[in-house]
Design a protein around this motif. Structure first.
Motif, PDB file in Angstrom:
ATOM      1  N   ASP A 118       0.789  -1.231   0.000  1.00 41.12           N
ATOM      2  CA  ASP A 118       0.000   0.000   0.000  1.00 41.12           C
ATOM      3  C   ASP A 118       0.822   1.283   0.000  1.00 41.12           C
ATOM      4  OD1 ASP A 118      -2.309  -1.507  -0.034  1.00 41.12           O
ATOM      5  OD2 ASP A 118      -2.672  -1.330   2.122  1.00 41.12           O
ATOM      6  N   GLU A 119       1.856   1.353   0.819  1.00 48.45           N
ATOM      7  CA  GLU A 119       2.606   2.611   0.920  1.00 48.45           C
ATOM      8  C   GLU A 119       3.364   2.953  -0.357  1.00 48.45           C
ATOM      9  OE1 GLU A 119       5.093  -0.427   3.323  1.00 48.45           O
ATOM     10  OE2 GLU A 119       2.994   0.094   3.199  1.00 48.45           O
ATOM     11  N   TRP A 120       3.508   2.004  -1.264  1.00 47.04           N
ATOM     12  CA  TRP A 120       4.199   2.255  -2.531  1.00 47.04           C
ATOM     13  C   TRP A 120       3.255   2.543  -3.691  1.00 47.04           C
ATOM     14  CZ3 TRP A 120       8.982   3.347  -3.980  1.00 47.04           C
ATOM     15  CH2 TRP A 120       9.979   3.188  -3.025  1.00 47.04           C
ATOM     16  N   VAL A 121       1.990   2.175  -3.572  1.00 48.90           N
ATOM     17  CA  VAL A 121       1.049   2.318  -4.686  1.00 48.90           C
ATOM     18  C   VAL A 121       1.001   3.752  -5.206  1.00 48.90           C
ATOM     19  CG1 VAL A 121      -1.384   2.160  -5.362  1.00 48.90           C
ATOM     20  CG2 VAL A 121      -0.340   0.328  -4.024  1.00 48.90           C
ATOM     21  N   ALA A 122       0.841   4.715  -4.330  1.00 43.10           N
ATOM     22  CA  ALA A 122       0.719   6.121  -4.741  1.00 43.10           C
ATOM     23  C   ALA A 122       2.044   6.703  -5.240  1.00 43.10           C
ATOM     24  CB  ALA A 122       0.181   6.962  -3.582  1.00 43.10           C
ATOM     25  N   ARG A 123       3.136   6.058  -4.941  1.00 45.83           N
ATOM     26  CA  ARG A 123       4.451   6.569  -5.349  1.00 45.83           C
ATOM     27  C   ARG A 123       4.828   6.165  -6.773  1.00 45.83           C
ATOM     28  NH1 ARG A 123       8.402   5.338  -0.373  1.00 45.83           N
ATOM     29  NH2 ARG A 123       9.843   6.475  -1.711  1.00 45.83           N
ATOM     30  N   LEU A 124       4.050   5.248  -7.350  1.00 46.67           N
ATOM     31  CA  LEU A 124       4.336   4.776  -8.706  1.00 46.67           C
ATOM     32  C   LEU A 124       3.499   5.539  -9.726  1.00 46.67           C
ATOM     33  CD1 LEU A 124       4.331   0.920  -8.094  1.00 46.67           C
ATOM     34  CD2 LEU A 124       6.322   2.426  -8.342  1.00 46.67           C
ATOM     35  N   PRO A 125       3.955   5.598 -10.961  1.00 44.68           N
ATOM     36  CA  PRO A 125       3.120   6.196 -12.015  1.00 44.68           C
ATOM     37  C   PRO A 125       1.828   5.395 -12.159  1.00 44.68           C
ATOM     38  CG  PRO A 125       5.369   5.813 -12.800  1.00 44.68           C
ATOM     39  CD  PRO A 125       5.248   5.158 -11.457  1.00 44.68           C
ATOM     40  N   GLU A 126       0.790   6.047 -12.642  1.00 45.88           N
ATOM     41  CA  GLU A 126      -0.484   5.378 -12.880  1.00 45.88           C
ATOM     42  C   GLU A 126      -0.304   4.230 -13.869  1.00 45.88           C
ATOM     43  OE1 GLU A 126      -3.718   6.109 -11.676  1.00 45.88           O
ATOM     44  OE2 GLU A 126      -2.636   7.353 -10.228  1.00 45.88           O
ATOM     45  N   ARG A 127      -1.203   3.266 -13.795  1.00 44.94           N
ATOM     46  CA  ARG A 127      -1.212   2.180 -14.782  1.00 44.94           C
ATOM     47  C   ARG A 127      -1.535   2.758 -16.157  1.00 44.94           C
ATOM     48  NH1 ARG A 127      -5.516  -1.048 -11.349  1.00 44.94           N
ATOM     49  NH2 ARG A 127      -4.164  -1.969  -9.776  1.00 44.94           N
ATOM     50  N   SER A 128      -0.871   2.242 -17.160  1.00 42.00           N
ATOM     51  CA  SER A 128      -1.226   2.618 -18.531  1.00 42.00           C
ATOM     52  C   SER A 128      -2.529   1.903 -18.897  1.00 42.00           C
ATOM     53  CB  SER A 128      -0.127   2.198 -19.513  1.00 42.00           C
ATOM     54  OG  SER A 128      -0.070   0.778 -19.605  1.00 42.00           O
ATOM     55  N   GLU A 129      -3.140   2.313 -19.981  1.00 41.15           N
ATOM     56  CA  GLU A 129      -4.364   1.659 -20.442  1.00 41.15           C
ATOM     57  C   GLU A 129      -4.108   0.180 -20.750  1.00 41.15           C
ATOM     58  OE1 GLU A 129      -7.612   2.011 -24.061  1.00 41.15           O
ATOM     59  OE2 GLU A 129      -6.457   3.781 -23.505  1.00 41.15           O
ATOM     60  N   ASP A 130      -2.970  -0.108 -21.385  1.00 43.08           N
ATOM     61  CA  ASP A 130      -2.628  -1.498 -21.707  1.00 43.08           C
ATOM     62  C   ASP A 130      -2.463  -2.336 -20.442  1.00 43.08           C
ATOM     63  OD1 ASP A 130      -2.704  -1.032 -24.434  1.00 43.08           O
ATOM     64  OD2 ASP A 130      -0.531  -0.789 -24.619  1.00 43.08           O
ATOM     65  N   GLU A 131      -1.786  -1.776 -19.451  1.00 38.93           N
ATOM     66  CA  GLU A 131      -1.596  -2.511 -18.200  1.00 38.93           C
ATOM     67  C   GLU A 131      -2.933  -2.759 -17.515  1.00 38.93           C
ATOM     68  OE1 GLU A 131       0.909  -2.337 -13.994  1.00 38.93           O
ATOM     69  OE2 GLU A 131       0.869  -0.561 -15.278  1.00 38.93           O
ATOM     70  N   ALA A 132      -3.778  -1.757 -17.462  1.00 39.23           N
ATOM     71  CA  ALA A 132      -5.094  -1.904 -16.833  1.00 39.23           C
ATOM     72  C   ALA A 132      -5.920  -2.972 -17.538  1.00 39.23           C
ATOM     73  CB  ALA A 132      -5.827  -0.573 -16.832  1.00 39.23           C
ATOM     74  N   MET A 133      -5.858  -3.009 -18.863  1.00 33.95           N
ATOM     75  CA  MET A 133      -6.607  -4.010 -19.628  1.00 33.95           C
ATOM     76  C   MET A 133      -6.079  -5.416 -19.366  1.00 33.95           C
ATOM     77  SD  MET A 133      -7.289  -1.901 -23.180  1.00 33.95           S
ATOM     78  CE  MET A 133      -7.425  -3.387 -24.112  1.00 33.95           C
TER      79      MET A 133
ATOM     80  N   ASP B  68      14.644   2.651 -10.168  1.00 28.90           N
ATOM     81  CA  ASP B  68      15.582   3.774 -10.162  1.00 28.90           C
ATOM     82  C   ASP B  68      15.642   4.306  -8.735  1.00 28.90           C
ATOM     83  OD1 ASP B  68      13.205   5.257  -9.814  1.00 28.90           O
ATOM     84  OD2 ASP B  68      13.171   5.959 -11.887  1.00 28.90           O
ATOM     85  N   ASP B  69      16.223   5.474  -8.551  1.00 30.24           N
ATOM     86  CA  ASP B  69      16.325   6.033  -7.200  1.00 30.24           C
ATOM     87  C   ASP B  69      14.957   6.234  -6.555  1.00 30.24           C
ATOM     88  OD1 ASP B  69      19.072   6.070  -7.364  1.00 30.24           O
ATOM     89  OD2 ASP B  69      19.185   8.185  -7.935  1.00 30.24           O
ATOM     90  N   ASP B  70      13.949   6.597  -7.371  1.00 25.43           N
ATOM     91  CA  ASP B  70      12.608   6.845  -6.845  1.00 25.43           C
ATOM     92  C   ASP B  70      11.890   5.570  -6.420  1.00 25.43           C
ATOM     93  OD1 ASP B  70      12.868   9.590  -7.233  1.00 25.43           O
ATOM     94  OD2 ASP B  70      11.962   9.508  -9.233  1.00 25.43           O
ATOM     95  N   THR B  71      12.247   4.448  -7.024  1.00 23.14           N
ATOM     96  CA  THR B  71      11.575   3.190  -6.687  1.00 23.14           C
ATOM     97  C   THR B  71      12.443   2.259  -5.837  1.00 23.14           C
ATOM     98  OG1 THR B  71      12.235   2.279  -8.827  1.00 23.14           O
ATOM     99  CG2 THR B  71      10.008   3.201  -8.671  1.00 23.14           C
ATOM    100  N   SER B  72      13.643   2.687  -5.501  1.00 26.47           N
ATOM    101  CA  SER B  72      14.506   1.869  -4.659  1.00 26.47           C
ATOM    102  C   SER B  72      13.848   1.660  -3.302  1.00 26.47           C
ATOM    103  CB  SER B  72      15.874   2.516  -4.475  1.00 26.47           C
ATOM    104  OG  SER B  72      16.719   1.660  -3.724  1.00 26.47           O
ATOM    105  N   GLY B  73      13.778   0.413  -2.886  1.00 22.71           N
ATOM    106  CA  GLY B  73      13.146   0.063  -1.618  1.00 22.71           C
ATOM    107  C   GLY B  73      11.720  -0.436  -1.776  1.00 22.71           C
ATOM    108  N   ILE B  74      11.219  -0.482  -3.019  1.00 24.32           N
ATOM    109  CA  ILE B  74       9.852  -0.943  -3.267  1.00 24.32           C
ATOM    110  C   ILE B  74       9.665  -2.340  -2.682  1.00 24.32           C
ATOM    111  CG2 ILE B  74      10.379  -1.916  -5.549  1.00 24.32           C
ATOM    112  CD1 ILE B  74       7.583  -0.888  -6.441  1.00 24.32           C
ATOM    113  N   THR B  75       8.463  -2.584  -2.181  1.00 27.71           N
ATOM    114  CA  THR B  75       8.126  -3.867  -1.596  1.00 27.71           C
ATOM    115  C   THR B  75       6.959  -4.463  -2.362  1.00 27.71           C
ATOM    116  OG1 THR B  75       8.873  -3.108   0.567  1.00 27.71           O
ATOM    117  CG2 THR B  75       7.451  -5.045   0.543  1.00 27.71           C
TER     118      THR B  75
END
Length: 107
Positions: free
Chosen positions: A54-69, A93-100
């Motif tokens: 949960d704490e990482w969901v908002a930190r990632l870019p939104e799903r693309s249309e293809d990914e959502a489909m 990358d540095d922004d996603t380092s530590g993702i769980t």
């Protein structure tokens, strides 16, 4: 180097290191975590489905249309959660380092 904290389908918790710019799918696949990445990162197979905590969901870019489909197509076979993502669409990358993440059940 980016770090990834992953829980496998068997419940094993591991920390992986990855080069910046690497797709999460490749890192998980190469570490034998149960991710297949059958389509090679083209967002068309769903074999790299993960649950982002949960704490990482908002930190990632939104799903693309293809990914959502693609995720919608998996819904009849596996549980989807708010953190459901295709690992091929997450670049480390540095922004996603530590993702769980947790590896989702195979469809």
């Amino acid at each position: 180097m980016a770090q990834v904290h992953v829980t496998t389908r068997e419940g094993e918790v591991r920390t992986l290191e990855a080069e910046g710019g690497s797709p999460l799918m490749e890192v998980l696949r190469d570490a034998s975590t149960g991710v297949e990445g059958t389509c090679g990162g083209m967002c068309s197979c769903g074999t790299c489905h993960v649950y982002v905590v949960d704490e990482w969901v908002a930190r990632l870019p939104e799903r693309s249309e293809d990914e959502a489909m693609m995720l919608e197509a998996l819904e009849d076979f596996v549980e989807l959660r708010p953190g459901s993502r295709l690992a091929c669409q997450i670049v480390l990358d540095d922004d996603t380092s530590g993702i769980t993440v947790e590896i989702a059940p195979a469809a």
